[in-house]
Design a protein around this motif. Sequence first.
Motif, mmCIF file in Angstrom:
data_model
loop_
_atom_site.group_PDB
_atom_site.id
_atom_site.type_symbol
_atom_site.label_atom_id
_atom_site.label_comp_id
_atom_site.label_asym_id
_atom_site.label_seq_id
_atom_site.Cartn_x
_atom_site.Cartn_y
_atom_site.Cartn_z
ATOM 1 N N TYR A 34 0.832 -1.207 0.000
ATOM 2 C CA TYR A 34 0.000 0.000 0.000
ATOM 3 C C TYR A 34 0.866 1.257 0.000
ATOM 4 C CZ TYR A 34 -2.945 3.742 1.732
ATOM 5 O OH TYR A 34 -3.569 4.941 1.902
ATOM 6 N N LEU A 35 1.899 1.270 0.856
ATOM 7 C CA LEU A 35 2.757 2.443 0.953
ATOM 8 C C LEU A 35 3.468 2.728 -0.360
ATOM 9 C CD1 LEU A 35 4.268 1.831 4.497
ATOM 10 C CD2 LEU A 35 2.738 3.688 3.839
ATOM 11 N N ILE A 36 3.953 1.679 -1.031
ATOM 12 C CA ILE A 36 4.648 1.868 -2.302
ATOM 13 C C ILE A 36 3.713 2.486 -3.333
ATOM 14 C CG2 ILE A 36 5.663 0.633 -4.256
ATOM 15 C CD1 ILE A 36 6.879 -1.304 -2.256
ATOM 16 N N LYS A 37 2.482 2.039 -3.368
ATOM 17 C CA LYS A 37 1.524 2.540 -4.356
ATOM 18 C C LYS A 37 1.148 3.987 -4.115
ATOM 19 C CE LYS A 37 -0.560 -1.970 -5.376
ATOM 20 N NZ LYS A 37 -1.782 -2.789 -5.261
ATOM 21 N N THR A 38 1.192 4.426 -2.855
ATOM 22 C CA THR A 38 0.713 5.769 -2.546
ATOM 23 C C THR A 38 1.839 6.791 -2.440
ATOM 24 O OG1 THR A 38 0.755 5.232 -0.175
ATOM 25 C CG2 THR A 38 -1.331 4.924 -1.351
ATOM 26 N N MET A 39 3.100 6.391 -2.591
ATOM 27 C CA MET A 39 4.204 7.322 -2.458
ATOM 28 C C MET A 39 4.524 8.009 -3.772
ATOM 29 S SD MET A 39 7.179 5.921 -0.058
ATOM 30 C CE MET A 39 6.743 4.372 0.635
ATOM 31 N N HIS A 40 4.745 9.317 -3.714
ATOM 32 C CA HIS A 40 5.193 10.069 -4.876
ATOM 33 C C HIS A 40 6.702 10.227 -4.875
ATOM 34 C CE1 HIS A 40 1.104 11.097 -6.002
ATOM 35 N NE2 HIS A 40 0.870 11.457 -4.765
ATOM 36 N N TYR A 41 7.306 10.155 -3.712
ATOM 37 C CA TYR A 41 8.741 10.342 -3.580
ATOM 38 C C TYR A 41 9.341 9.212 -2.751
ATOM 39 C CZ TYR A 41 7.563 14.979 -5.247
ATOM 40 O OH TYR A 41 7.086 16.018 -6.001
ATOM 41 N N GLN A 42 10.622 8.975 -2.968
ATOM 42 C CA GLN A 42 11.346 7.981 -2.208
ATOM 43 C C GLN A 42 12.404 8.682 -1.360
ATOM 44 O OE1 GLN A 42 13.021 5.152 -4.942
ATOM 45 N NE2 GLN A 42 11.127 4.930 -6.110
ATOM 46 N N THR A 43 12.904 7.975 -0.353
ATOM 47 C CA THR A 43 13.983 8.524 0.455
ATOM 48 C C THR A 43 15.118 7.514 0.547
ATOM 49 O OG1 THR A 43 12.989 7.700 2.505
ATOM 50 C CG2 THR A 43 12.458 9.970 1.849
ATOM 51 N N GLU A 44 16.292 8.017 0.838
ATOM 52 C CA GLU A 44 17.475 7.157 0.978
ATOM 53 C C GLU A 44 18.282 7.617 2.186
ATOM 54 O OE1 GLU A 44 21.618 6.299 -1.450
ATOM 55 O OE2 GLU A 44 19.743 6.418 -2.582
ATOM 56 N N GLU A 45 18.559 6.684 3.089
ATOM 57 C CA GLU A 45 19.342 6.996 4.279
ATOM 58 C C GLU A 45 20.840 6.983 3.986
ATOM 59 O OE1 GLU A 45 17.265 3.669 6.473
ATOM 60 O OE2 GLU A 45 17.832 4.993 8.139
ATOM 61 N N ARG A 46 21.534 7.906 4.578
ATOM 62 C CA ARG A 46 22.997 7.898 4.585
ATOM 63 C C ARG A 46 23.439 8.185 6.016
ATOM 64 N NH1 ARG A 46 25.105 5.720 -0.017
ATOM 65 N NH2 ARG A 46 27.036 6.885 0.348
ATOM 66 N N GLY A 47 24.577 7.639 6.399
ATOM 67 C CA GLY A 47 25.016 7.781 7.771
ATOM 68 C C GLY A 47 24.214 6.886 8.697
ATOM 69 N N ARG A 48 24.477 6.979 9.981
ATOM 70 C CA ARG A 48 23.821 6.128 10.971
ATOM 71 C C ARG A 48 22.823 6.936 11.794
ATOM 72 N NH1 ARG A 48 28.435 2.794 14.051
ATOM 73 N NH2 ARG A 48 26.605 1.556 14.627
#
Length: 397
Positions: A34-48
Amino acid sequence: MRLLLRSSLWYTSAFLGSHTAFKSELVTQAITSYLIKTMHYQTEERGRPNSSDYRIYFKTSDGKYISPFHDIPLIADGDQENDVPSKKLKKNDNEVLYNMIVEVPRWSNAKMEIATKEPLNPIKQDMKKGKLRYVANVFPHKGYIWNYGALPQTWEDPNHTDKDTKCCGDNDPIDVCEIGTLVCSPGQVIQVKVLGVLAMIDEGETDWKLIAINADDPEAPSLNSIEDVRKSRSGHLEATVDWFKKYKVPDGKPENQFAFNGQFKDKDFAMEVIKSTHEHWRALVQKQTNGGEIDCKNVSVCESPFKFTGEDACNVVKSAPAGGEALPVPPEGMYQVTDLLDNETHFSHMIELTRNKKYIYSYYMCIYYVPFFNVTLISTIVCYSGQVAFPFQVILD
């Protein structure tokens, strides 16, 4: 993307976490889908996480890195040429939806914010005197009492003196307090209806606080003005003023002040503030005003001298420290949350409460600072449907 999914799942499962029936792979897959279908943007983590080098970078649905400050449109889901909202987007201002970048989820304490002075403007945790910054629990509030974030493509110009507040801007995008019943995640981009605005004066600077509601919230259709909030959410606006007035007191600072005697201005006034801060942002990214240390690099804004390539944007992210496991929360942040969900006695108490109350999000033991009495309070609290109950309280020596 991984962070957004994991955070969303954590908040979704906060109430359900201690029952194995709710831990099935089937439920997890359904929520993730559900979350994938409703997202317009993605995020990417860097660091801890819980470290000074932790960052959340933003990408489009096709994986291109962007600045949430400059590249995400102000107005949601409309015909917009990068930085200029279409006048034909909606029938009238009452139907306009704005994109909101969530920085801090409701009930949490880590002061996450858009890094306006870094390339691509990722979300990071604010620091003070070399330490990660956490907002204290000031009784009776638990952390941030709304989903807190900002509108993209807005800027409160520190070189501009507001005609109403007689103070200059605070050099940041305009802040948003989202008052819906859903708990969001850091880096989530949601569409909101603006209902009104509060003018806080923070150390001599104008710091507007928009009041808005997630357009997907079940209560959104019935909330269309600041008066609707006042009628249906008794005490909520007063709590908002109280929170902003006192949240810096535990750090030894004086209470914040407000323009208009702390009264909320209506939706029409809020729209004018948004338009003004959008114009200031547009002058910023077109180098028509002095932005100081603000980083204006972007990949999509028309006629911006700060525009750079997708490859440049990719190199910015690659140069950031690699992701890793979260570090322990430092001592100054330890007070924020002790989760009691695994205690079956407490969980039974929650089940009893659900028979008389709406859906409960989470159950915590928290430590509070009480400014008036200058004491610390420990309290078990239940957070449900945007409100808080206090089953018991004990004053600490």
